[in-house]
Structure formats: C-alpha cells, structure tokens
Design an enzyme around this catalytic site. Structure first.
Site, PDB file in Angstrom:
ATOM      1  CB  THR A  11      -8.071   1.904 -16.702  1.00 24.39           C
ATOM      2  OG1 THR A  11      -7.672   2.893 -16.715  1.00 24.39           O
ATOM      3  CG2 THR A  11      -6.672   0.651 -17.883  1.00 24.39           C
ATOM      4  CE  LYS A  15      -0.788   9.925 -12.183  1.00 20.55           C
ATOM      5  NZ  LYS A  15       0.183   8.768 -12.066  1.00 20.55           N
ATOM      6  CE1 TYR A  39      -4.716  10.755 -12.162  1.00 26.90           C
ATOM      7  CE2 TYR A  39      -4.633  12.273 -14.441  1.00 26.90           C
ATOM      8  CZ  TYR A  39      -4.266  10.745 -13.945  1.00 26.90           C
ATOM      9  OH  TYR A  39      -3.096   9.696 -14.462  1.00 26.90           O
ATOM     10  CG  ASN A  53       0.202   1.462 -13.243  1.00 25.33           C
ATOM     11  OD1 ASN A  53       0.237   1.667 -13.911  1.00 25.33           O
ATOM     12  ND2 ASN A  53      -0.292   0.589 -11.805  1.00 25.33           N
ATOM     13  CG  ASP A  99      -1.546   1.079   1.620  1.00 24.52           C
ATOM     14  OD1 ASP A  99      -1.459   2.324   0.458  1.00 24.52           O
ATOM     15  OD2 ASP A  99      -3.152   0.679   2.344  1.00 24.52           O
TER      16      ASP A  99
END
Length: 242
Positions: A197, A168, A164, A80, A57
C-alpha cells in the site's frame, strides 16, 4: 449474522478499498469513507454495486458530524484510516509527528466511533473493526526471543516508527475497553500484516496483496453473535500478543 450496512474509513485506496470491495461482494451496502471526494467517488464507481461515497475526514469534527448525520443506521464500522508520518526512533521523533499521527490513528478513531454509536446501536448485530498493526504488539516488541530471532519481523525488531507503533498500541487498548463498555457489540482489532500500500515505501516494495488482509477484516465484520470481542488478531484471525 444479519449485518448489511458498513462504513469503511480511509477506503479510497489500499486495504480499505479492498475491504469495501469484498463487503459489497458479500452483499453489504457499503459507505466508502474518503477525505478526498474525487478519489473516493472514483473508488466507489470502480467497486460498483451498492457502494456509496461518504466524504469523511476523521480529523475534522464537522466532517465527522456531517457523515454521521447522513447515515441513520449502521451495522459495521471499520476504522481503517491511518497514517505513518515518519519512521524515527523515540529520541529522534518530533512532537509534531506524534501529534499528527495520533490525530488520525487514535483521536480520529475515537471521534468517528463515538459519532456513529447511535447508528450502530440501532443494529441487531453491531460490529466494530479497528485496523491496528503487528508492530504495535508490546509483547513482541519486548520479547528478547523474538527480537533475537532471524525470522522476526524487521519492523518489530527495529526501534523505529515510534509515533506510529505507539498510536496503534493505544488503539489496541481503546479496542479492549470499548469491547468491555459495549457488551452487545463485537469490537476487535486486526493487524493486517505488511501490505503493498502507500503507507510507506517498504510496504509498497515488500508488502503482500492488500486483498488478503481485507479478508480478515471482512470475517470480523461478519462475526456471529457469539464471536470473540475485545481481541487483537492477525489478518488470519490468529491471536496476536498484546
């Protein structure tokens, strides 16, 4: 390229699972990192070959420490694991969304990378691949020509998913600075493109095959010693604007 062992975080499904599958096919011993032991074990058994579950985790220090203690040496780390908590714009996004997103997408990457640096330093050819996003590109997001283009990626043209996308973008800077601080390594960030996904509903309905994105990550994992480092590239290894 002599790398033979790899750890892939968040690899029980999606792009991570495809990366693990392709690395095993390429002859690597793969440690499949998964927060959920049952799902991770099922994924490792499905992939078969030299693929082994590692409970991990990325938001839990004890879990990270236990995983690092179980792997003495490592050639490739592929960060990832990532989350998209919501798609809100900046004025609408909550602090809790930012905190949850950064906990996995930024702090988790730093914690895992730092924990595994001793193992990576034992490798003759250490590689780190950080899975980023094309929507993190400051250049594309602020380029009026791209924003006005009918062919521009909708996610780049939209002001949404601020937690998000900014996480990144932070990951891209981390990649660049780690590459400078680790001259014997090859450290790169890759944008996988929109893939089918579970990251979000749009990806599930409109995304392309995750295996195609995985190919790019595997190529970065297998870079020669004179290969690029400190770059931000797309899944086909074309250069992305920072």
């Amino acid at each position: 390229m002599t790398s033979t062992t790899a750890l892939v975080t968040g690899a029980n499904k999606g792009i991570g699972k495809e990366i693990a599958r392709q690395l095993v096919s390429a002859g690597f011993t793969v440690y499949l990192g998964s927060r959920d032991a049952a799902r991770g074990r099922a994924a490792a058994e499905e992939i078969g070959g030299d693929c082994h579950l590692v409970e991990l985790d990325v938001t839990d220090e004890k879990s990270i420490a236990a995983a690092a203690a179980s792997i003495a040496s490592l050639d490739v780390l592929i960060n990832n694991a990532g989350v998209l908590v919501d798609s809100d714009t900046g004025p609408d996004a909550s602090l809790s969304s930012f905190r949850a997103t950064y906990e996995t997408n930024v702090f988790g990457v730093v914690a895992v990378t730092n924990a595994f640096l001793p193992a990576l330093r034992r490798s003759p050819a250490p590689r780190i691949v950080n899975i980023s996003s094309g929507t993190a590109s400051l250049g594309a997001s602020t380029d009026e020509a791209v924003r006005a283009s009918a062919t521009g990626a909708p996610a780049v043209l939209s002001p949404g998913a601020v937690s998000y996308r900014s996480s990144k973008a932070a990951l891209n800077m981390i990649t660049a600075l780690y590459a400078q601080a680790l001259p014997g390594f090859r450290v790169n960030a890759m944008a996988p493109g929109l893939r089918a996904t579970d990251l979000n509903g749009r990806a599930r309905s409109l995304g392309d095959d995750p295996a195609e994105a995985a190919e790019g990550a595997v190529r970065l994992a297998r870079l020669d010693d004179d290969g690029p480092t400190g770059t931000f590239v797309s899944w086909d290894l074309s250069v992305m604007p920072w």
